[in-house]
Motif scaffolding. Structure first.
Motif, PDB file in Angstrom:
ATOM      1  N   GLY A 151       0.772  -1.235   0.000  1.00  0.00           N
ATOM      2  CA  GLY A 151       0.000   0.000   0.000  1.00  0.00           C
ATOM      3  C   GLY A 151       0.807   1.290   0.000  1.00  0.00           C
ATOM      4  N   PHE A 152       2.115   1.202  -0.110  1.00  0.00           N
ATOM      5  CA  PHE A 152       2.948   2.406  -0.159  1.00  0.00           C
ATOM      6  C   PHE A 152       2.894   3.001  -1.561  1.00  0.00           C
ATOM      7  CE2 PHE A 152       4.439   0.266   3.512  1.00  0.00           C
ATOM      8  CZ  PHE A 152       5.126   1.173   4.311  1.00  0.00           C
ATOM      9  N   VAL A 153       2.983   4.330  -1.628  1.00  0.00           N
ATOM     10  CA  VAL A 153       3.030   5.023  -2.915  1.00  0.00           C
ATOM     11  C   VAL A 153       4.266   5.916  -2.943  1.00  0.00           C
ATOM     12  CG1 VAL A 153       0.534   4.980  -3.286  1.00  0.00           C
ATOM     13  CG2 VAL A 153       1.558   6.910  -2.084  1.00  0.00           C
ATOM     14  N   GLN A 154       4.801   6.136  -4.130  1.00  0.00           N
ATOM     15  CA  GLN A 154       5.969   7.004  -4.268  1.00  0.00           C
ATOM     16  C   GLN A 154       5.542   8.439  -4.005  1.00  0.00           C
ATOM     17  OE1 GLN A 154       8.485   6.226  -7.643  1.00  0.00           O
ATOM     18  NE2 GLN A 154       8.976   8.399  -7.848  1.00  0.00           N
ATOM     19  N   GLU A 155       6.253   9.083  -3.072  1.00  0.00           N
ATOM     20  CA  GLU A 155       5.910  10.454  -2.690  1.00  0.00           C
ATOM     21  C   GLU A 155       6.980  11.467  -3.090  1.00  0.00           C
ATOM     22  OE1 GLU A 155       5.413   9.840   1.522  1.00  0.00           O
ATOM     23  OE2 GLU A 155       3.251   9.657   1.288  1.00  0.00           O
ATOM     24  N   ARG A 156       8.225  11.059  -3.047  1.00  0.00           N
ATOM     25  CA  ARG A 156       9.338  11.925  -3.373  1.00  0.00           C
ATOM     26  C   ARG A 156      10.391  11.120  -4.119  1.00  0.00           C
ATOM     27  NH1 ARG A 156       7.248  15.074  -0.065  1.00  0.00           N
ATOM     28  NH2 ARG A 156       7.682  16.131   1.817  1.00  0.00           N
ATOM     29  N   VAL A 157      11.285  11.827  -4.759  1.00  0.00           N
ATOM     30  CA  VAL A 157      12.423  11.182  -5.394  1.00  0.00           C
ATOM     31  C   VAL A 157      13.666  11.852  -4.828  1.00  0.00           C
ATOM     32  CG1 VAL A 157      13.653  10.767  -7.553  1.00  0.00           C
ATOM     33  CG2 VAL A 157      11.147  10.651  -7.506  1.00  0.00           C
TER      34      VAL A 157
END
Length: 163
Positions: A151-157
């Protein structure tokens, strides 16, 4: 069958050895080769020491119950996750950072990482955190997939430049 529980101090040397070995594979281009022999080991050990000194931090281990499957590690520990509570750097809201997660290579694909992340989330909720975060090397596809399935989503790079 796997049970996730808090680590026992006698297990820390094994967790550290496995974590250091895994960390070598997670280094990005600007981080290797590092000219100082033993720097990774020292840094990794120091990270664990510092994290475990923080109130509400946790080192959770996945313990095999019953006879180990073929290729399983010596001993009963199948994996671990290291958790650091902190304030979000932008909002100050309490969150927990997954500082390290590892599953024995012979046992991957059996849901152990998923169980560790579920236990990490339960710990984060229990201490009042509002989120669980991790920084994952882009070349670590297996770890990225595990976090996405959980359930994690990419938020920053995070970007870097070495010289």
């Amino acid at each position: 069958m796997v049970r996730v529980r808090a680590y026992r101090p006698a297990e820390l040397p094994l967790v550290l050895a496995r974590g250091v070995a895994s960390a070598r594979d997670q280094l990005v281009g600007r981080e290797r080769p590092h000219p100082c022999g033993g720097a990774l080991e020292r840094q990794f050990h120091e990270m664990y020491r510092l994290v475990l000194s923080v109130p509400d931090s946790a080192l959770l281990v996945a313990e095999l119950a019953g006879p180990p499957p073929p290729g399983a590690p010596d001993g009963a520990l199948a994996g671990h996750v290291l958790l650091l509570p902190q304030g979000n750097p932008f909002t100050g809201a309490p969150e927990v950072v997954v500082m390290d997660i590892w599953v024995h290579p012979a046992l991957r694909g059996r849901g152990i990482g998923t169980r560790l992340l579920a236990a990490a989330e339960a710990h984060a909720r229990r201490i009042g955190a509002r989120g669980l975060v991790a920084q994952i090397a882009l070349h670590n596809g297996a770890s990225l997939a595990l976090f996405r399935r959980s359930g994690f989503v990419q938020e920053r790079v995070v970007v870097g430049k070495g010289w």
